[in-house]
Design an enzyme around this catalytic site. Structure first.
Site, PDB file in Angstrom:
ATOM      1  N   CYS A 134       9.364  11.214  16.195  1.00 15.33           N
ATOM      2  CA  CYS A 134      10.774  11.461  15.915  1.00 15.33           C
ATOM      3  C   CYS A 134      10.895  12.847  15.280  1.00 15.33           C
ATOM      4  O   CYS A 134       9.891  13.443  14.890  1.00 15.33           O
ATOM      5  CB  CYS A 134      11.360  10.382  15.005  1.00 15.33           C
ATOM      6  SG  CYS A 134      10.663  10.359  13.343  1.00 15.33           S
ATOM      7  N   HIS A 191       0.832  -1.189   0.000  1.00 10.84           N
ATOM      8  CA  HIS A 191       0.000   0.000   0.000  1.00 10.84           C
ATOM      9  C   HIS A 191       0.871   1.245   0.000  1.00 10.84           C
ATOM     10  O   HIS A 191       2.067   1.184   0.296  1.00 10.84           O
ATOM     11  CB  HIS A 191      -0.872   0.019   1.255  1.00 10.84           C
ATOM     12  CG  HIS A 191      -0.043   0.112   2.499  1.00 10.84           C
ATOM     13  ND1 HIS A 191       0.526  -1.007   3.069  1.00 10.84           N
ATOM     14  CD2 HIS A 191       0.369   1.166   3.226  1.00 10.84           C
ATOM     15  CE1 HIS A 191       1.250  -0.625   4.111  1.00 10.84           C
ATOM     16  NE2 HIS A 191       1.170   0.685   4.228  1.00 10.84           N
TER      17      HIS A 191
END
Length: 721
Positions: A231, A65
């Site tokens: 992050c 995907h």
């Protein structure tokens, strides 16, 4: 999903033997229907997602995907393979392949497809029906939910005592739906976070109903954990940590629901899910947003890489804290800072400072990339004198190349003017949430005004955040609290920050900035080579983590001006070259000595070619996560060699990103590419040597070059008595 899949998007005799071929075969059907505009571009996006983490699921299912700008509308294609295709699942090849395509930015559509598909995949009768269906139209109808699998219909008929032709009464369907409800939302979250790497759908909960969970066979509900991952760039590490935690939770029989606070924003966990949780895991390198939601629960607070490398230990640790009754304190009264609310009480100031700085850097990087590339393109099109061109408002000729070069250069220059204010503003935001934005941006703008540059932006952000945090601790009468965030805090904090920057610390910081610039300009010979080696080591130490970002920020700060010095451009060239080494070396190693790597690693190696060439160091993460003691040291050696050679060859670069695609903008490009090739060769050689010295554990199987399992040596020859 009525509009997402039709009979034309179904291939019941998928003949592909690799996941790349399977994706291409299904994508070609999307192209034929006009749902994908660029086949190769779309497949590159699919491969890039696959490189982050395999998309195979247990039970013979593969779900490749991506979100792509080449997709016109959310689409699902289905293929059935007789021989099976390796998508990296632990239990073997997949025979049911679902290719999911969503338009770029269409997060809601992406999640809708995944949630609907996951619900159906929880039903074994559904997957059995897909394996036996003989008509493409019927398969599409099954996936859309237009038809009920034959086995399910029979069960309903038996319970209702009806004939074969009338076995779809509402009562039996409702009972079947109720049976599936307890697993459906969990499946959506698991597929989404573990196999896809995106946030659970809003309001999704482990048990399908907010705050509830289906009991286990023993009558006891499983331990529940909510987690947050983030992050600095919000791309690779954020979602890899989420996937690792989800996978480890399933192995431990623990329910884990992850909120990924990535670059595209985040979907808040349902408050009922948080309230029902038994523990919390924070795996983050930037401050957790709205952290007070999780206060009062057993909490483990670590960096994002710990979430990737040791998720099982984190789950064990939070369960231990829950058993001992260790919880975090509630949010302090009147406080609204994301760092002060919750988290481990033992977290040091140094850890907080790093998170604050990374918060500013993560928001600044896109401005650096956009502005730097525009300026570099302006020079490439208009020549090196383009910085002296008049404003395009005064002179612009549509037919002159120089005018277009000047336009790009001047747009890039405007983008660069935001770097320091954005850095300062979001450092303050990391400390004090939204109230810190105004004084942070004001302080950053003043830093530009007084020529304090990048260092001034760092100081302004920290000062702004500290001032706002101090104001928030003052007890305020109830009548004034309503105007505090809109009027009082912005007014007082901006005045204090402005005074300090203009009158007190601005001049010393400006002098320090000038001194650093003079030092860079004076680098030559051995000093420049040593600096290149150091930056190369930092770029390869954590592959996109905080140390990598420090080196990258240092380089981009030097070129974040209209006329950077030669030394600054040499540093930028060395940093980008070193950052390309790890993924390119892993790609080359998997090609040269394939038998040293698993089939999944060899597949990741194919994508690492593109990621490395594009200066995406994260392309080596799948290899470092599996074998850090061999991959990371080898990468650091190669990066140091490349960085030092780039500096020695006097290669320069104005663009802060782009990899090999900006080679025309590099000074001394042939020597630059030579430095890159030498570093890649060094790392490849070291990885092959180190992996070749590794001895398999007694009794374990090895993998030959074709990816097939071979019995251990002990099984082939009897051991002498």
């Amino acid at each position: 999903m009525s509009d997402m899949i039709t009979a034309d998007l179904v291939d019941l005799d998928l003949s592909a033997d690799t996941k790349e071929a399977a994706a291409r075969a299904l994508a070609e059907r999307m192209v034929a229907l006009g749902r994908v505009t660029d086949l190769d571009g779309f497949l590159a996006d699919v491969a890039a997602r696959e490189a982050q983490m395999p998309t195979g699921l247990d039970g013979g299912i593969g779900i490749p995907h991506c979100r792509s700008e080449h997709v016109t509308e959310p689409t699902l294609a289905f293929g059935r393979s007789a021989d099976g295709i390796d998508f990296g699942a632990a239990d073997g090849p997949a025979d049911l392949i679902f290719l999911i395509a969503a338009p770029a930015g269409a997060d809601d559509a992406h999640l809708t497809i995944l949630s609907s598909l996951a619900r159906q995949l929880m039903n074994t009768e559904f997957t059995d029906a897909l394996r036996s269906v003989g008509d493409a139209g019927a398969a599409a109808a099954l996936i859309r939910g237009d038809e009920v699998p034959a086995a399910e219909s029979g069960a309903q008929g038996a319970s209702e005592g009806a004939s074969e032709g009338g076995q779809r009464g509402q009562g039996a369907q409702g009972a079947e739906r109720a049976r599936e409800d307890t697993a459906a939302a969990s499946a959506a979250a698991s597929v989404d976070a573990a196999a896809v790497g995106t946030e659970p759908a809003p309001g999704g909960t482990p048990g399908g109903t907010p705050g509830t969970t289906a009991p286990s066979d023993s009558g006891e509900r499983p331990f529940r954990i909510v987690a947050v991952t983030s992050c600095p760039t919000g791309i690779a590490h954020t979602y890899m940590a989420a996937e690792s935690l989800e996978n480890a939770g399933r192995e431990a029989g623990v329910e884990v629901v992850v909120e990924t606070q990535g670059s595209a924003g985040f979907t808040r966990l349902d408050p009922a899910v948080i309230a029902a949780a038994d523990g919390v895991i924070f795996a983050h390198d930037v401050p957790v947003r709205e952290k007070d939601r999780f206060a009062g629960k057993p909490t483990v607070d670590v960096g994002v890489k710990a979430g990737i490398n040791r998720p099982g230990e984190l789950i064990t640790e939070v369960r231990g804290k829950a058993e001992r009754g260790e919880t975090t304190a509630g949010a302090p009264a009147g406080a609204s800072t994301p760092v002060e609310r919750g988290g481990d009480s033992g977290e040091g100031y140094g850890t907080k400072l790093r998170k604050w700085l990374m918060s500013g850097v993560s928001y600044m990087v896109p401005f650096v990339a956009a502005g730097g590339l525009l300026i570099a393109l302006g020079f490439a099109i208009g020549g090196w004198e383009i910085n002296k061109a008049p404003s395009v408002m005064e002179h612009f000729t549509w037919t002159q190349v120089d005018s277009w070069g000047a336009l790009l250069f001047q747009i890039g220059g405007v983008a660069f003017q935001f770097l320091v204010p954005v850095l300062a503003g979001y450092i303050a935001y990391g400390m004090a949430d939204r109230p810190g934005l105004v004084p942070g941006f004001v302080g950053g703008a003043i830093s530009l005004t007084i020529n304090a540059g990048f260092l001034g932006g760092l100081a302004a952000g920290l000062i702004a955040g500290g001032v706002v945090m101090a104001i928030q601790k003052v007890r305020i009468p109830a009548a004034v609290r309503g105007i505090m965030p809109v009027v009082v805090i912005p007014l007082i904090s901006s005045a204090v920050v402005g005074f300090l920057m203009f009158v007190v610390i601005g001049k010393p910081i400006a002098e320090a900035q000038e001194g650093m610039t003079d030092w860079l300009n004076g680098l030559s010979g051995t000093n420049a080579i040593l600096l290149g080696a150091l930056l190369g080591l930092m770029m390869c130490f954590d592959l996109g983590g905080p140390v990598n970002k420090v080196a990258y920020t240092f380089a981009t700060a030097g070129i974040a001006v209209a006329n950077p010095s030669d030394s600054a451009m040499k540093i930028m060239a060395a940093v980008m070259a070193a950052g390309m080494v790890p993924p390119l070396a892993m790609a080359l190693a998997t090609t040269v000595r394939a038998k040293l790597f698993t089939p999944t690693e060899r597949e990741n190696g194919k994508a690492a070619w593109v990621l490395g060439a594009s200066f995406i160091s994260e392309g080596a993460i799948p290899f470092a996560a599996v074998d850090p003691l061999r991959v990371i040291p080898a990468s650091m050696v190669g990066g140091a060699v490349t960085g030092s050679l780039s500096m020695a060859f006097d290669a320069t670069l104005r663009a802060p990103h782009g990899g090999v695609f900006v080679v025309p903008l590099i000074g001394n490009p042939f020597l630059y590419l030579l430095a890159l090739a030498v570093g890649v060769g060094v790392t490849t050689t070291l990885v092959i040597i180190l992996k070749g010295m590794r001895k398999p554990a007694p009794g374990t199987a090895t993998t030959d070059t074709a990816g097939t399992l071979t019995a251990p040596a002990e099984a082939k020859q009897p051991v002498a008595a």
